[in-house]
Write a protein that holds these residues in place. Structure first.
Motif, PDB file in Angstrom:
ATOM      1  N   ALA A  17      83.839  36.823   4.355  1.00 25.60           N
ATOM      2  CA  ALA A  17      83.580  35.721   3.428  1.00 25.60           C
ATOM      3  C   ALA A  17      82.668  36.199   2.303  1.00 25.60           C
ATOM      4  N   GLN A  18      82.983  35.792   1.098  1.00 28.30           N
ATOM      5  CA  GLN A  18      82.157  36.109  -0.068  1.00 28.30           C
ATOM      6  C   GLN A  18      81.368  34.838  -0.420  1.00 28.30           C
ATOM      7  N   THR A  19      80.131  34.773   0.043  1.00 25.17           N
ATOM      8  CA  THR A  19      79.340  33.562  -0.144  1.00 25.17           C
ATOM      9  C   THR A  19      77.992  33.909  -0.753  1.00 25.17           C
ATOM     10  N   PRO A  20      77.771  33.571  -2.032  1.00 22.24           N
ATOM     11  CA  PRO A  20      78.696  32.927  -2.953  1.00 22.24           C
ATOM     12  C   PRO A  20      79.719  33.933  -3.494  1.00 22.24           C
ATOM     13  N   PRO A  21      80.722  33.461  -4.205  1.00 22.32           N
ATOM     14  CA  PRO A  21      81.739  34.388  -4.714  1.00 22.32           C
ATOM     15  C   PRO A  21      81.181  35.351  -5.746  1.00 22.32           C
ATOM     16  N   ALA A  22      81.807  36.504  -5.856  1.00 15.80           N
ATOM     17  CA  ALA A  22      81.418  37.483  -6.865  1.00 15.80           C
ATOM     18  C   ALA A  22      81.456  36.831  -8.247  1.00 15.80           C
ATOM     19  N   GLY A  23      80.499  37.246  -9.085  1.00 15.80           N
ATOM     20  CA  GLY A  23      80.402  36.672 -10.422  1.00 15.80           C
ATOM     21  C   GLY A  23      79.489  35.477 -10.508  1.00 15.80           C
ATOM     22  N   THR A  24      78.902  35.057  -9.380  1.00 15.11           N
ATOM     23  CA  THR A  24      77.953  33.948  -9.371  1.00 15.11           C
ATOM     24  C   THR A  24      76.590  34.459  -9.816  1.00 15.11           C
ATOM     25  N   ARG A  47      82.025  31.090 -16.755  1.00 14.38           N
ATOM     26  CA  ARG A  47      82.929  30.636 -17.819  1.00 14.38           C
ATOM     27  C   ARG A  47      83.876  31.729 -18.279  1.00 14.38           C
ATOM     28  N   ILE A  48      84.080  32.760 -17.463  1.00  8.51           N
ATOM     29  CA  ILE A  48      84.942  33.883 -17.839  1.00  8.51           C
ATOM     30  C   ILE A  48      86.241  33.808 -17.050  1.00  8.51           C
ATOM     31  N   TRP A  49      87.347  33.633 -17.774  1.00  8.98           N
ATOM     32  CA  TRP A  49      88.659  33.533 -17.149  1.00  8.98           C
ATOM     33  C   TRP A  49      89.547  34.682 -17.606  1.00  8.98           C
ATOM     34  N   VAL A  50      90.433  35.090 -16.736  1.00 16.10           N
ATOM     35  CA  VAL A  50      91.430  36.106 -17.084  1.00 16.10           C
ATOM     36  C   VAL A  50      92.648  35.398 -17.660  1.00 16.10           C
ATOM     37  N   ALA A  51      92.916  35.669 -18.929  1.00 19.08           N
ATOM     38  CA  ALA A  51      94.062  35.056 -19.592  1.00 19.08           C
ATOM     39  C   ALA A  51      95.366  35.631 -19.046  1.00 19.08           C
ATOM     40  N   PRO A  52      96.451  34.857 -19.095  1.00 18.37           N
ATOM     41  CA  PRO A  52      97.744  35.384 -18.642  1.00 18.37           C
ATOM     42  C   PRO A  52      98.180  36.560 -19.492  1.00 18.37           C
ATOM     43  N   MET A  53      98.671  37.601 -18.819  1.00 18.17           N
ATOM     44  CA  MET A  53      99.113  38.818 -19.504  1.00 18.17           C
ATOM     45  C   MET A  53     100.486  39.217 -18.982  1.00 18.17           C
ATOM     46  N   CYS A  54     101.478  39.229 -19.848  1.00 15.95           N
ATOM     47  CA  CYS A  54     102.820  39.616 -19.428  1.00 15.95           C
ATOM     48  C   CYS A  54     102.842  41.090 -19.057  1.00 15.95           C
ATOM     49  N   ALA A  79      85.842  37.318 -11.859  1.00 20.37           N
ATOM     50  CA  ALA A  79      86.432  36.334 -12.769  1.00 20.37           C
ATOM     51  C   ALA A  79      86.647  35.030 -12.003  1.00 20.37           C
ATOM     52  N   SER A  80      86.157  33.928 -12.537  1.00 14.95           N
ATOM     53  CA  SER A  80      86.227  32.674 -11.781  1.00 14.95           C
ATOM     54  C   SER A  80      87.620  32.071 -11.757  1.00 14.95           C
ATOM     55  N   LEU A  81      88.477  32.447 -12.717  1.00 14.81           N
ATOM     56  CA  LEU A  81      89.877  32.020 -12.722  1.00 14.81           C
ATOM     57  C   LEU A  81      90.724  33.162 -13.236  1.00 14.81           C
ATOM     58  N   THR A  82      91.772  33.486 -12.505  1.00 11.13           N
ATOM     59  CA  THR A  82      92.754  34.471 -12.947  1.00 11.13           C
ATOM     60  C   THR A  82      94.092  33.750 -13.078  1.00 11.13           C
ATOM     61  N   ILE A  83      94.712  33.837 -14.266  1.00  7.63           N
ATOM     62  CA  ILE A  83      95.941  33.091 -14.537  1.00  7.63           C
ATOM     63  C   ILE A  83      97.137  34.038 -14.500  1.00  7.63           C
ATOM     64  N   ILE A  84      98.094  33.716 -13.645  1.00  5.49           N
ATOM     65  CA  ILE A  84      99.336  34.487 -13.567  1.00  5.49           C
ATOM     66  C   ILE A  84     100.078  34.392 -14.898  1.00  5.49           C
ATOM     67  N   GLU A  85     100.687  35.486 -15.270  1.00  2.00           N
ATOM     68  CA  GLU A  85     101.386  35.602 -16.554  1.00  2.00           C
ATOM     69  C   GLU A  85     102.462  34.536 -16.753  1.00  2.00           C
ATOM     70  N   ALA A  86     102.964  34.448 -17.985  1.00  2.00           N
ATOM     71  CA  ALA A  86     104.014  33.496 -18.336  1.00  2.00           C
ATOM     72  C   ALA A  86     105.130  33.549 -17.305  1.00  2.00           C
ATOM     73  N   VAL A 384      85.647  31.254 -22.153  1.00  2.00           N
ATOM     74  CA  VAL A 384      86.243  32.416 -22.816  1.00  2.00           C
ATOM     75  C   VAL A 384      87.358  32.955 -21.926  1.00  2.00           C
ATOM     76  N   LEU A 385      88.496  33.194 -22.521  1.00  2.00           N
ATOM     77  CA  LEU A 385      89.636  33.791 -21.825  1.00  2.00           C
ATOM     78  C   LEU A 385      89.827  35.197 -22.357  1.00  2.00           C
ATOM     79  N   VAL A 386      89.864  36.151 -21.464  1.00  2.00           N
ATOM     80  CA  VAL A 386      89.891  37.560 -21.837  1.00  2.00           C
ATOM     81  C   VAL A 386      91.104  38.208 -21.192  1.00  2.00           C
ATOM     82  N   ALA A 387      91.789  39.052 -21.951  1.00  2.00           N
ATOM     83  CA  ALA A 387      92.986  39.703 -21.428  1.00  2.00           C
ATOM     84  C   ALA A 387      92.834  41.212 -21.447  1.00  2.00           C
TER      85      ALA A 387
END
Length: 429
Positions: A17-24, A47-54, A79-86, A384-387
């Motif tokens: 378990a990662q308590t708290p999660p990495a990046g906290t 507030r750092i998210w991974v933007a979707p990257m094809c 990264a608190s949110l990672t977004i799967i590509e298009a 901020v969304l970073v790719a």
């Protein structure tokens, strides 16, 4: 009794378990970039998210072990949110034959596998649902040389005869001429987004983003340059945004009330000096943005361009998209609209730049578009969304924290590998 190496909850295999999660943030009073934000029922520790990257690496729409490794690397590193590509909602909606897809129940399993790992790390997973429209059936970019056609023909898995868009206007030389979508095509598209959203929920994703940028289907539909329809889906601004609004409603109806819904847009086509009598511009985006909160959209992801080969983007200004995001946010707040968060994306590579976007303003031209938030500081965007910077530095969250002097949680397995400061290890309590 010896300490127990506690397992992550609700995970089909053992991992600590990662308590708290990495990046906290562990430092007191961190900058806004490293403070939590809650959107509906979902809390993000920074507030750092991974933007979707094809990546053009799927097989018949199915994600593979490549995607597992690629996406897990970012979530594991803070990264608190990672977004799967298009991810195409219909078989004819991929940019290339190797695009991610979610038009079949069979495609749920590999997404669920990624979601299980991301959640085991205490992080969140998103997915960008999309249809490429008139930019569909093209080749992966590394296969196309200068001056060569982008078109993926049938012999390499393409579908040039089934490319569709608002009007029969190709994106440019070397692209398929799309067929103008019929009433049935429109119904199928909306149903495709609705069904893909249901599958995404079943796969365990935490956030859904609708892709309406970069010249793909919704983007081309909203532009008067590429939409020449004469029915209820063409002509006026209200008619050109109708398809996107109907799709948003369909998606919002089938996802949990506590799930955040995002929309990515091209805030401008960069065609103001093209000679076209009208194009989609920042003013159009502001008009659209004002309608989104009532539809259940939580964040507007502000990108730009991609709908015309003659676009002129002012790349000499690294803040060209951040400035637009700031303007949109300011005008929404001035209109009394506080229910829509703003995400900034594009050429965000440095720690201080990321920090300033969500917290501290800069002197100069940007001051006129900054609005003070409740903490009395000026803010250009909420996220901020970073790719591409994550491709260079998967550990970018940790590097940003280190450069800003913020102690953050690292993955417990990596606790001995943290960056050094003044010759000593940066320790974590």
């Amino acid at each position: 009794m010896a300490p127990v190496n506690v397992a992550a909850a609700n995970t089909p295999y053992y991992t600590p378990a990662q308590t708290p999660p990495a990046g906290t943030a562990l430092s007191p009073n961190p900058p806004t970039l490293f403070t939590p934000i809650k959107i509906r029922d979902v809390t993000f520790q920074n507030r750092i998210w991974v933007a979707p990257m094809c990546t053009y690496s799927a097989k018949d729409g199915f994600l593979t072990d490549f995607h597992f490794q690629h996406l897990s690397a970012f979530s594991f590193r803070g990264a608190s949110l990672t977004i799967i590509e298009a991810t195409s909602v219909l078989p004819n909606g991929g940019i290339t034959p190797q695009d991610s897809g979610l038009w079949s129940d069979a495609q749920i399993a590999p997404i669920r596998r990624i979601a299980d790992f991301v959640h085991s790390q205490g992080q969140k997973l998103g997915i960008q649902l999309a249809h490429a429209g008139r930019k569909a059936s093209t080749l992966a970019p590394w296969l196309v040389g200068r001056g060569e056609s982008d078109l993926a023909t049938e012999d390499v898995g393409g579908w040039p005869a089934d490319v569709m868009g608002p009007s029969a206007i190709p994106w440019g030389k070397g692209y398929a001429t799309p067929r103008e979508m019929t009433a049935q095509d429109i119904k199928d598209l909306i149903n495709g987004f609705r069904d893909a959203a249901k599958r995404a929920v079943e796969a365990g994703v935490d956030v859904i983003e609708i892709h309406a940028a970069h010249g793909y289907l919704f983007c081309s539909w909203m532009s008067p340059i590429s939409n020449k329809r004469t029915d209820q889906y063409g002509g006026s601004f209200e008619n050109r945004i109708r398809l996107l609004l109907e799709t948003i409603k369909a998606v919002r109806e089938v996802i949990p009330s506590g799930m955040p819904l995002l929309v990515r847009v091209s805030s401008t086509e960069w065609m103001e000096n093209s000679g076209e009598p009208e194009s989609w511009d920042v003013e159009s985006t502001i008009r659209l943005a004002k309608l989104l909160p009532a539809l259940g959209v939580d964040l507007l992801d502000v990108s730009s361009g991609g709908n015309h080969e003659k676009q002129v983007i002012p790349r000499h200004n690294v803040d060209y998209q951040v400035d637009i995001a700031a303007r949109i946010r300011a005008e929404l707040l001035e209109a009394g609209i506080k229910g829509l968060l703003i995400g900034a994306v594009g050429l965000i590579t440095e720690a201080e730049a990321a920090k300033s976007i969500v917290e501290n303003g800069k002197e100069g031209p940007r001051d006129q578009v900054e609005i003070e938030n409740e903490r009395g500081v000026k803010t250009k965007a909420d996220i901020v969304l970073v790719a591409r910077q994550f491709l260079r530095e998967p550990e970018w969250v940790f590097r940003v924290a280190y450069k800003l002097g913020v102690e953050v949680k690292w993955p417990i397995q990596y606790h001995r590998g943290q960056f050094r400061k003044d010759g000593e290890l940066v320790t974590v309590p």
